[in-house]
Structure formats: C-alpha cells, structure tokens
Design a protein around this motif. Structure first.
Motif: not given
Length: 334
Positions: A163-177
């Motif tokens: 899981f990319p460190a740059g996406h750790l502060d994103r919310y689930p709805h901001e993630l791809s499947g």
C-alpha cells in the motif's frame, strides 16, 4: 510452492486449525434450505498454506465466514473447527470456532488469533477515517504500543501489503478497488495472527501486485503461521500453496499436494481437472454446463451432470477416499 511430505506427516499433531464435518445451512422463506457447505474436513498446519479453490458460489467464502462467526441469523452450523491454543499456553485455551459465543470471538479471536483479508474490503473499512488512522487504531487495539510506535507499525504494515505511503492519509472512498484491497490486507497483517484467512485477497490487482501480495502472505505462513487462501486465481494458488482443496457445490471433492495438483500428475477429480484445463495456458477448455442450485442438490454426485466419466454409479454419493470424492477418479497423467 513446496513439497510438504514432512509437514503432512506431522499435520495431525501440529494443526493450527482442525475442521471436522463443518456444515452450513441457510433457512429461507417458504421452508427452503440452501446447503452452502457440507461435511468439510481438513487440517491446516503451522507454516502451511492451504488454497481453497472452486467456481463462484461453491461455498468457499461461507466456510470462511463460519470460522469467524460472521454468518447471518438464518444460518445453521454444525461440526467443529478447533483453533489451536497460542504458543506457550495450555491446551485448554484451544477454541472451537463454531461453538464460541460472540463475546469470545470479538474479544479474543478476531484479529488477535485469526486474521481476515476480506473479499469485500469496502465493507470492512471505516468510511470516515483515513487508512493511516485505521491502521494505527488496529495496532493500538492489538498491541497496546505507544503512539510513536503505532505510527511506525502502521507504515510497516502498509509497506508489507504494497500500500503506497502517499495514500495513507486518504479516506476509503478515495481509493480504487485495488488500493482498498491492499489496505484491508495491511489491517489483517498487523496482529500477526497465528491463523490468517485470506478471502480472494487479489481482487482488483494487476499481475505484479497479485504476486507481491501473495508472496507477503506466504511469508506470513513461513514464519510458522497457518494460511487459508480462498481464491479463484489458480496462478496465485500455484505460486504459494502447499496443498489445494477443491470445492464443488458446497463439498470439498479433492485435497492434494500443490506440486502434484499443478504438476504433470494433475488432479484426480474430473471437476478439478476441468478447472485446470479451462486455464488459457492449459487448454482453454471450459467445463460444460452449470453448477447445481445449492437449494436443489442431487442425491448422488453433484458434478455428475457435467462429468464425461459419469455412470449409473454416480447416482450415489461418493465417499472421500485417498484425498478424492469420486467414483471414477482420474489416473495421474504421465
């Protein structure tokens, strides 16, 4: 993939999980019954990966949900699923997962002794919290470490799951499947549970990420833990599994060492052989027909209507003998 002859010989005494006669029935309106899982029997040893494979709807995910007490209210279960006690504890600390109450499962089993990589990660991620906060909270709940240590542990878990460190502060709805799947995998790895259930952990991932994800799950098993990999991805199973269990219409119809199953000898059950022959790099020959409805299973072999080797004998249910439930098991290929 390893040949597990030595482990197989010790499995009975070194089982992390021992399942006997696990059966799940769903009661529907009008008195109908769906036989989702019937008489499942298997052991899972420490350091072993068992891949449970089969077509969609055959009962694989229901089996995993039964082990964690996550079935709906209209489900009825029977049998036993004995989870070995943690290392260094007494035999009395073993738990029958099918008989345990919700309090026991919630407080001492889920996450701590049994980890889950869910089939639908969106349902297991809190929508109003970032991935980082969910990882850190899981670290706190399972380990009780300091705030600074929680941050490092959360980042390490994310890295293990690619899981990319740059996406750790994103919310689930901001993630791809695919990213949501990797976040769920990171959460499951935090507790270093002695048993890990991975239910379709490669959904939404490209081939490189599939390989990276299953390799990390393999390392989890190599550290002395048990891994039950539930998947339709036979390439992933071939990559990391020690044994393969094939499920059809709610029943396990074959269990075989992975090196034999995927090797030149091949599986012995006609359905299992059909699964391999349907792969693009094997023959791309689909299995004719459709699986039966679980609410209207035949008295005999459920695969008989699709099986080229079926005879009148198949009107009776075959016993599970020498690793296969079939009246006419295939001979090993040359």
């Amino acid at each position: 993939m390893r040949a597990l002859d030595a482990v197989a010989a010790e499995r009975a005494g070194d089982a992390v999980l021992s399942v006997r006669d696990l059966t799940v029935r769903f009661r529907l309106r009008g008195g109908r019954t769906v036989a989702a899982v019937t008489d499942a029997d298997f052991d899972l040893a420490a350091g072993e990966c068992l891949a449970l494979v089969g077509e969609s709807g055959c009962g694989k995910s229901v089996l995993a949900s039964a082990l964690l007490g996550l079935l709906p209210a209209n489900a009825e279960t029977s049998g036993t699923a004995l989870l070995a006690p943690p290392e260094g504890t007494k035999d009395a600390d073993a738990v029958d997962l099918l008989a345990a109450d919700e309090r026991t499962l919630a407080r001492t089993v889920r996450g701590r002794r049994v980890g889950l990589v869910p089939q639908s990660p969106a349902a297991h991620l809190t929508p109003v919290r970032t991935v980082r906060s969910q990882l850190e909270e899981t670290v706190r709940a399972l380990t009780g470490t300091s705030r600074r240590a929680r941050g490092k542990a959360a980042e390490d878990a994310a890295a293990r799951a690619a899981f990319p460190a740059g996406h750790l502060d994103r919310y689930p709805h901001e993630l791809s499947g695919g990213l949501a799947q990797r976040a769920a995998t990171a959460l499951a790895l935090i507790g270093d549970a002695r048993l890990l259930l991975a239910d379709e952990p490669t959904t939404g991932l490209d081939r490189d990420l599939v390989d990276r994800t299953v390799d990390e799950l393999r390392r989890h098993a190599d550290d002395g833990r048990g891994l039950l990999l539930i998947t339709h991805d036979l390439a992933a199973a071939e990559r990391i599994a020690d044994r393969v269990a094939v499920m059809y219409a709610g029943r396990i119809v074959e269990i075989a060492p992975a090196h034999r199953f995927f090797g030149s000898a091949g599986p012995r059950h006609p359905y299992a052989r059909g699964l391999l022959d349907a792969l693009p790099d094997r023959g791309f020959t689909p299995i004719p027909g459709m699986p039966p409805e679980l609410s209207a299973l035949p008295e005999g072999c459920a695969f008989a209507p699709r099986c080229p080797a079926a005879t009148e004998l198949c009107a009776t249910r075959p016993a599970f003998t020498a690793g296969v439930a079939c009246h006419h098991p295939e001979r090993p290929r040359a």
